[in-house]
Structure formats: structure tokens, C-alpha cells
Scaffold this active site. Structure first.
Site, short mmCIF file in Angstrom:
data_model
loop_
_atom_site.label_atom_id
_atom_site.label_comp_id
_atom_site.label_asym_id
_atom_site.label_seq_id
_atom_site.Cartn_x
_atom_site.Cartn_y
_atom_site.Cartn_z
CB CYS A 220 32.38 38.53 43.50
SG CYS A 220 33.45 36.52 43.91
CB SER B 162 45.74 40.71 41.02
OG SER B 162 47.19 39.85 40.61
N PRO C 266 43.22 34.87 39.59
CG PRO C 266 41.47 33.31 38.05
CD PRO C 266 41.81 34.17 39.37
N GLY C 267 43.60 36.33 37.12
CA GLY C 267 44.16 37.11 36.25
C GLY C 267 43.44 37.62 36.11
#
Length: 332
Positions: free
Chosen positions: A260, A140, A142-143
Site C-alpha cells: 500500500c 497477513s 489483520p486478515g
């Protein structure tokens, strides 16, 4: 891996691919893959040109801090930063003017917004976490997605946000604090080593570690950063992570697999192997407000299965987003 899938990783390179690779600065095998993904030289060139032109920066208004996003628009305008709504994303904005300032404002520091690509924002909307639900966000840091999920849940319920890197988890915790998230626990652990959590979550997001070639509009170094062997190794890890992620979903719950990357090896082929491993899952239709190309069902003369057209692909030349793949998987 079935024997016929191995040919996907044994790619030959045509003269057309070599010529385009030389012109645009890519490794030749990447261009050959794009020709096979898009099915024509014309669309491949459209994609390559869109990468060259890049994308505007974009931000997500954080309603945990700014209950009315118009307040954020006004505050940024006073600083010389002009933003415009991204129509298909309820909290998304293009930065029209003042891009160079966007990471250096007090509004940024106090969590009014998160700098985030439109494809990345789309992930949390597609996950659609209900308020008061129990959600896991795997890999997860950097958030960006953890904080968006918390925003959509209005800080209700509970989120387990997992990342195995202590350094990246530090950035994750900082963003959770900055964005005023209150319903999230951070666990620094390898996903594959999670114990006693099988069937614990209504929704699970696995934004799997990947080649990142969907980020080409932002990061030109991705043109030459990975070999085919490295993509094969990434695929093998992604399959293991996806199998583990399904175990964490309760019966009737949902896994959203995302990357991505636009590579079939990291997306549809991962889902194909997951479907062959388990009989208790099914692919759900995955779209967001009419956006998204269907998943690829045949690639390099390999039939991947008609159900994979329910998955969703985003491209810079078609959707003005970074490249992304999203697929909802229901555990029966």
C-alpha cells in the site's frame, strides 16, 4: 544493492517540491518523489488534491455468510446505510450514506462484510486463487486479504496465514472467525524464519510491510511519518521478504508482491533486485478489469527494466482507490 541504485535514495529537493510540501503539509522529499513518479507538477497536484478530498468508505460483501449480496444491501438499507456497487470489484460496495454506522451493526459482527479499501480488495482478485489450491498469505494481519482469499476459494483448499506479531495475529484470528473462514491455519512467525515450506504453495501473497503512503487519503499523518532513511530500511527488508516468498512458491506457481505504497523504492526497485537475484522467475502482466497504470521503468535517471511495466499501480486521482502496487511473479 548495485551502486547506481543508491542514487534513488539520495534525493535532492527542488523549490517546487518545497513550495508544495509547505502548502499541503508533507515532508519535502516526499513531494520531490511524487514529481518524479508522475513526471509533471500538474499530475502531482492532482494526486495531492485527491488525497485532500479523501475517499469514501467501502466494504466487501462476504459470500461465505451472505450467499446473495442483495440481501446485505437490503439489511443495511433498513439500518439507514446506503451502499452502491463498485463496478470493477464483484463483492465491493461504496458506502454512500451512513458511514458512521458501518462498524457498529450486527451484520458486521456476524461477518456479512469486511470494511476494506478498493485497492486492498483488488489484491485478492489479482491473486485469483483457484478452489482447492494451497495458498500462503504472508504478513497477513489483520486478515482482510486472508478472508477474501478464503471467500474466493469458497472455503476449499488450504491457506497458511502468517504474521510475526502476536497482537496482530490475535486480530487476524478474530476476523477469520467472524468471517466464517474454515480453510485457514494461522502461524505466528517471522516470515524469514519459515522452514521446510519451500516450494509448498501454488500461490503466495506477500503484502509487504511498507511506509503505507498509499493510505494518505485515509491517514493524513503519513504525510510526515517516515524519513528517507526509514524508507531505505523498509526497502532492504522488503527485498529480503520477497526473496524468501519466492522460495515458498512451487515451480510454475505465482507470487503476488503488493504494497500500500506508491514509492518506487518499495516496489519496482524491490522487483528489480529480485529479478537480478534469481533466473527462474518472470514478471507477468498484472491488471484487473482494465484498471491500473503500468509499473515505472525509469526513475531518477535509473533504468529499472522494461519488464516492470507489466506491474500495476493504483492511484486515488485516477482510480478512486488508495495507492497500491501489485506485481505477479511466476516461478518457472
Amino acid at each position: 544493492m548495485q551502486e547506481n541504485y543508491k542514487k534513488i535514495f539520495e534525493i535532492g529537493v527542488s523549490k517546487e517540491a518545497r513550495d508544495l510540501a509547505l502548502k499541503y503539509g508533507y515532508l519535502p522529499y516526499m513531494i520531490e518523489r511524487y514529481i518524479n513518479i508522475f513526471g509533471s507538477l500538474h499530475e502531482t497536484i492532482e494526486f495531492l488534491e485527491s488525497v485532500e478530498h479523501g475517499l469514501r468508505k467501502s466494504i466487501r460483501c462476504n459470500t461465505l455468510v451472505a450467499s446473495d449480496c442483495r440481501v446485505l444491501e437490503e439489511r443495511l438499507e433498513r439500518r439507514g446505510i446506503i451502499v452502491d456497487r463498485i463496478l470493477q470489484l464483484p463483492h465491493g460496495y461504496w458506502v454512500i450514506d451512513g458511514e458512521e454506522k458501518i462498524g457498529h451493526t450486527s451484520e458486521y459482527i456476524y461477518g456479512y462484510y469486511y470494511i476494506q479499501g478498493p485497492g486492498s480488495m483488488t489484491v485478492s482478485y489479482v491473486l485469483d486463487p483457484p478452489k482447492n489450491s494451497v495458498v500462503a498469505d504472508l504478513a497477513s494481519a489483520p486478515g482482510g486479504k486472508t478472508t477474501h482469499i478464503a471467500q474466493l476459494m469458497n472455503n476449499t483448499g488450504a491457506i497458511l496465514s502468517v504474521d510475526k506479531s502476536p497482537a496482530r495475529a490475535k486480530a487476524l484470528k478474530a476476523n477469520i472467525q467472524r468471517m466464517r473462514v474454515e480453510n485457514t491455519v494461522v502461524l505466528v512467525e517471522d516470515i524469514l524464519r519459515l522452514r521446510d515450506l519451500n516450494g509448498a504453495f501454488e500461490k503466495v501473497l506477500l503484502d509487504a510491510p511498507c511506509s503505507g503512503e498509499g493510505l494518505l487519503p485515509f491517514k493524513a499523518e503519513r504525510k510526515r511519518s517516515m524519513t528517507m532513511l526509514e524508507i531505505k530500511r523498509a526497502h532492504e527488508l522488503q527485498v529480503r521478504l520477497a526473496k524468501k516468498a519466492v522460495e515458498l512458491v512451487r515451480e510454475g506457481g505465482i507470487l503476488l508482491y503488493a504494497t500500500c505504497s506508491i514509492g518506487v523504492e518499495e516496489n519496482e526497485l524491490v522487483l528489480r533486485e529480485l529479478l537480478e537475484d534469481r533466473e527462474d522467475i518472470e514478471i507477468l502482466p498484472t491488471r484487473w478489469r482494465g484498471q491500473g497504470e503500468p509499473g515505472i521503468t525509469e526513475y531518477m535517471d535509473v533504468n529499472l527494466g522494461s519488464e516492470l511495466k507489466r506491474c500495476m499501480r493504483l492511484y486515488p486521482h485516477k482510480h478512486k482507490t488508495e495507492g497500491f502496487f501489485l506485481c505477479l511473479v511466476k516461478r518457472k
